[in-house]
Scaffold this active site. Structure first.
Site, short mmCIF file in Angstrom:
data_model
loop_
_atom_site.label_atom_id
_atom_site.label_comp_id
_atom_site.label_asym_id
_atom_site.label_seq_id
_atom_site.Cartn_x
_atom_site.Cartn_y
_atom_site.Cartn_z
N ARG A 133 0.86 -1.20 0.00
CA ARG A 133 0.00 0.00 0.00
C ARG A 133 0.88 1.24 0.00
O ARG A 133 1.49 1.56 1.02
CB ARG A 133 -0.91 -0.01 1.24
CG ARG A 133 -2.10 -0.93 1.13
CD ARG A 133 -2.55 -1.42 2.48
NE ARG A 133 -1.54 -2.31 3.06
CZ ARG A 133 -1.44 -2.60 4.35
NH1 ARG A 133 -2.28 -2.10 5.20
NH2 ARG A 133 -0.51 -3.43 4.79
N ASP A 161 0.66 9.27 5.24
CA ASP A 161 -0.45 8.74 4.43
C ASP A 161 -1.59 9.74 4.36
O ASP A 161 -1.77 10.56 5.26
CB ASP A 161 -0.95 7.42 5.03
CG ASP A 161 0.11 6.34 4.91
OD1 ASP A 161 1.09 6.55 4.18
OD2 ASP A 161 -0.05 5.29 5.56
N ASP A 163 -4.74 9.44 4.75
CA ASP A 163 -5.95 9.25 5.56
C ASP A 163 -5.70 9.38 7.06
O ASP A 163 -6.63 9.22 7.86
CB ASP A 163 -6.58 7.87 5.25
CG ASP A 163 -5.62 6.73 5.44
OD1 ASP A 163 -4.39 6.97 5.54
OD2 ASP A 163 -6.08 5.58 5.51
N GLU A 249 8.49 -0.41 8.05
CA GLU A 249 9.04 0.55 9.00
C GLU A 249 10.34 0.00 9.59
O GLU A 249 11.35 0.71 9.67
CB GLU A 249 8.03 0.82 10.14
CG GLU A 249 6.73 1.49 9.68
CD GLU A 249 5.66 0.53 9.19
OE1 GLU A 249 5.96 -0.69 9.04
OE2 GLU A 249 4.52 0.97 8.96
C1 UGA Z 1 -0.33 1.29 7.07
C2 UGA Z 1 0.75 2.33 7.27
O1 UGA Z 1 0.22 3.46 7.95
C3 UGA Z 1 1.33 2.73 5.93
O2 UGA Z 1 2.23 3.81 6.05
C4 UGA Z 1 1.99 1.52 5.36
O3 UGA Z 1 2.49 1.83 4.08
C5 UGA Z 1 0.97 0.40 5.24
O4 UGA Z 1 0.27 0.15 6.46
C6 UGA Z 1 1.69 -0.88 4.87
O5 UGA Z 1 2.30 -1.48 5.75
O6 UGA Z 1 1.68 -1.24 3.70
P1 UGA Z 1 -2.78 1.50 6.02
O7 UGA Z 1 -3.62 2.51 6.73
O8 UGA Z 1 -2.99 0.08 6.36
O9 UGA Z 1 -1.25 1.89 6.21
O10 UGA Z 1 -2.86 1.66 4.44
P2 UGA Z 1 -3.56 2.75 3.53
O11 UGA Z 1 -3.86 4.00 4.27
O12 UGA Z 1 -4.63 2.07 2.79
O13 UGA Z 1 -2.38 3.06 2.50
C7 UGA Z 1 -1.22 3.78 2.85
C8 UGA Z 1 -1.02 4.92 1.83
O14 UGA Z 1 -0.79 4.39 0.55
C9 UGA Z 1 -2.22 5.86 1.70
O15 UGA Z 1 -1.76 7.19 1.57
C10 UGA Z 1 -2.93 5.39 0.44
O16 UGA Z 1 -3.63 6.40 -0.26
C11 UGA Z 1 -1.76 4.84 -0.38
N1 UGA Z 1 -2.12 3.67 -1.21
C12 UGA Z 1 -2.79 2.61 -0.68
C13 UGA Z 1 -1.75 3.65 -2.55
O17 UGA Z 1 -1.14 4.61 -3.06
N2 UGA Z 1 -2.09 2.56 -3.32
C14 UGA Z 1 -2.76 1.49 -2.81
O18 UGA Z 1 -3.06 0.52 -3.57
C15 UGA Z 1 -3.13 1.52 -1.46
MN MN Z 2 -4.16 4.50 6.25
#
Ligand code: UGA
Ligand code: MN
Length: 303
Positions: A133, A161, A163, A249
């Site tokens: 992600r 991120d 959100d 991380e």
């Molecule tokens: C958690 C952590 O807070 C992230 O920093 C970390 O990258 C992620 O887990 C991980 O371990 O992969 P989480 O809240 O579970 O994040 O994930 P999202 O908020 O859905 O995605 C993290 C960021 O990547 C967001 O800014 C989202 O917009 C972006 N993202 C997500 C993408 O650009 N592409 C995707 O397919 C999914």
């Molecule tokens: Mn998130």
């Protein structure tokens, strides 16, 4: 009119106030009108440490809630001086809609893009847990930083991120970082918070519930890294393989620092200035139903 006569006294003061307010330009009278807004801005913008630039990296995924999430985040950033926002869309091309949105904020930014390959994206019924992600996007941002900043600049890098919820004081803590700084993150890891446990400014251990063999059990929002280290470890990129998801991380921290070197911030890690909030996924199901019924659904511009 009848209404006005009957409640004349009450309404005329009320309307008078309303009219008066419209002639006042809020930005010229912030102190008087909105002390609660003025004080944070004053403290934040007057902070002597704000000469240290923050490069904030935000991957952003296309989804119905995206513009709302980015708008909320941008409005927090108005409280923060000297911050350069690197936004990376998870798209084959940067989209006009996000570009226009970013321009509308009048914040310093660069708009980059890279698409997460389709085969790595979770399908509708799959958990996102083992899928990258925002990893490809963060890697593009690291490359951008290495090519567009000077390795000796005194600046900080933070992964934010789109959100999460950020208090403006978090950015004051980020600017205190000398090498790598850590602090608590709220609403994460099945707890109200995860945090480093600190003694005299140094990490003694970590408070967390989920282990997953994380050497540094913290969320991405829980640390910032000095720009010099991003240049020093110039080959470092996030590993997008399934076994590394959840270890991101720990892997970057393990590469660039050691537990002994970590600096405990946010009052010896006793304050929460960032929360790992998640926007509820909105089910935009009616659009599909309209389409099925042969009705058109005009998309209006969101700005
Ligand atoms: C958690 C952590 O807070 C992230 O920093 C970390 O990258 C992620 O887990 C991980 O371990 O992969 P989480 O809240 O579970 O994040 O994930 P999202 O908020 O859905 O995605 C993290 C960021 O990547 C967001 O800014 C989202 O917009 C972006 N993202 C997500 C993408 O650009 N592409 C995707 O397919 C999914
Ligand atoms: Mn998130």
């Amino acid at each position: 009119m009848c209404y006005l006569i009957e409640f004349g006294d009450f309404l005329s003061t009320d309307l008078k106030n309303t009219d008066n307010k419209q002639t006042i330009k809020p930005w010229e009278q912030l102190l008087e009108l909105y002390p609660g807004l003025n004080e944070p801005i004053r403290e934040s913008w007057n902070d002597p440490l704000s000469i240290r630039k923050i490069y904030m990296i935000t991957p952003t995924k296309t989804r119905a809630e995206q513009i709302a999430d980015l708008t909320r985040l941008a409005q927090t950033l108005y409280l923060v001086p000297n911050l350069f926002w690197i936004i990376i869309e998870d798209e084959i091309k940067p989209t006009q809609r996000i570009h226009r949105l970013l321009q509308s904020f009048h914040l310093p930014f660069v708009h980059l893009n890279i698409a997460t390959p389709d085969y790595l994206k979770p399908t509708q019924n799959q958990s996102t847990w083992r899928r990258p992600r925002g990893m490809f996007q963060k890697n593009i941002a690291l490359q951008w930083i290495r090519s567009n900043t000077n390795r000796n600049d005194d600046a900080l890098v933070y992964f934010a991120d789109d959100d999460n919820t950020y208090h403006w004081k978090l950015f004051q803590e980020i600017r205190k970082v000398q090498s790598v700084g850590v602090w608590p993150v709220g609403l994460v890891g099945e707890l109200l918070y995860e945090r480093p446990i600190c003694l005299n400014g140094k990490v003694h251990s970590w408070f967390h519930f989920i282990y997953r063999k994380r050497k540094f059990p913290t969320d991405m929002a829980g640390f910032a890294i000095h720009l010099n280290l991003i240049h020093k470890y110039s080959n470092y990129i996030f590993n997008v393989s399934a076994t590394s998801i959840g270890q991101q991380e720990s892997q970057i921290l393990d590469t660039m620092t050691t537990q002994d070197q970590l600096e405990c911030l946010a009052n010896n890690a006793s304050k929460i200035y960032v929360w790992h909030t998640k926007t509820q996924i909105m089910f935009i199901t009616a659009a599909h139903k309209l389409q099925k019924a042969g009705l058109t659904y005009d998309l209006i511009s969101e700005l």
